[in-house]
Design an enzyme around this catalytic site. Structure first.
Site, PDB file in Angstrom:
ATOM      1  CB  CYS A 120      -8.374 -41.716  21.800  1.00 32.00           C
ATOM      2  SG  CYS A 120      -7.708 -43.077  20.868  1.00 32.00           S
ATOM      3  CG  HIS A 164      -4.475 -44.870  18.736  1.00 31.89           C
ATOM      4  ND1 HIS A 164      -4.259 -45.438  19.963  1.00 31.89           N
ATOM      5  CD2 HIS A 164      -3.255 -44.556  18.236  1.00 31.89           C
ATOM      6  CE1 HIS A 164      -2.961 -45.475  20.206  1.00 31.89           C
ATOM      7  NE2 HIS A 164      -2.333 -44.948  19.172  1.00 31.89           N
ATOM      8  CG  HIS A 165     -10.117 -45.060  17.661  1.00 32.65           C
ATOM      9  ND1 HIS A 165      -9.395 -45.628  18.692  1.00 32.65           N
ATOM     10  CD2 HIS A 165     -10.192 -46.002  16.694  1.00 32.65           C
ATOM     11  CE1 HIS A 165      -9.065 -46.862  18.379  1.00 32.65           C
ATOM     12  NE2 HIS A 165      -9.526 -47.117  17.165  1.00 32.65           N
ATOM     13  CD  GLN A 221      -5.411 -43.277  31.153  1.00 38.85           C
ATOM     14  OE1 GLN A 221      -6.436 -43.551  30.530  1.00 38.85           O
ATOM     15  NE2 GLN A 221      -5.206 -43.660  32.392  1.00 38.85           N
ATOM     16  CB  CYS A 252     -11.548 -45.403  21.300  1.00 38.85           C
ATOM     17  SG  CYS A 252     -10.291 -45.595  22.564  1.00 38.85           S
TER      18      CYS A 252
END
Length: 184
Positions: A75, A77-78, A116, A146
């Site tokens: 991911c 974002h994390h 995704q 996440c």
């Protein structure tokens, strides 16, 4: 081995309050850097190199479906994993792609920092580009660490995304055949 990555992982470990010179952590920065390079090696691949001429003439004009291609990604974002499976369907237009190339396409894009939704689109566009198909459908089902390990901590959650191109988007009957075949 990227020495900068190793150095940064050492700093992260120290920033967490750990001793990076402790026996169990001494080689962790180097291992983590090596793992991250592997998990993101898709940045160093191109569709052309990956397909490598494995597109073959064919009279097949019926749907081709490749189901349950496992995928592992991070991911964006994390930097936590998401793990799942990808289903790809396409309607050949005089050409078919070598079977293993579908898994390689999935891996090339999954081995990048991703969301995704974008991963699904990248795979669909790549299959379209490589085959010139009359239509392409891609569905990804994945579990996101996440969401499972942090934040709302929902262990049984999963996400499904789809991208339909050409006949898969324009013709309900084609889309329905694809969805039916996936669930068999």
């Amino acid at each position: 081995m990227n020495e900068d990555l190793t150095h940064h992982y050492r700093e992260i470990i120290a920033g967490l309050g750990e001793d990076p010179d402790r026996e169990g952590l001494r080689d962790t920065p180097k291992r983590a850097a090596k793992a991250m390079q592997f998990l993101t090696h898709g940045y160093h691949q191109t569709l052309e190199e990956l397909v490598n001429g494995a597109v073959f003439s064919s009279d097949t004009d019926e749907m081709v479906l490749i189901k349950d291609i496992e995928l592992y990604s991070l991911c964006e974002h994390h930097l936590l994993p998401f793990i799942g499976k990808c289903h790809i369907g396409y309607l050949p237009n005089g050409k078919v792609l070598g079977l293993s190339k579908f898994a390689r396409i999935v891996d090339m894009y999954a081995r990048r920092l991703q969301i995704q939704e974008e991963l699904t689109r990248q795979i669909a566009n790549a299959v379209q580009e490589a085959t010139g198909a009359r239509g392409v459908g891609v569905i990804i089902e994945a579990r996101h660490m996440c969401m499972m390990m942090r934040g709302v901590e929902k262990q049984n959650s999963s996400m499904k995304t789809s991208v339909m191109l050409g006949a898969f988007r324009e013709q309900q009957i084609t889309r329905q055949e694809f969805l039916t075949l996936i669930h068999r």
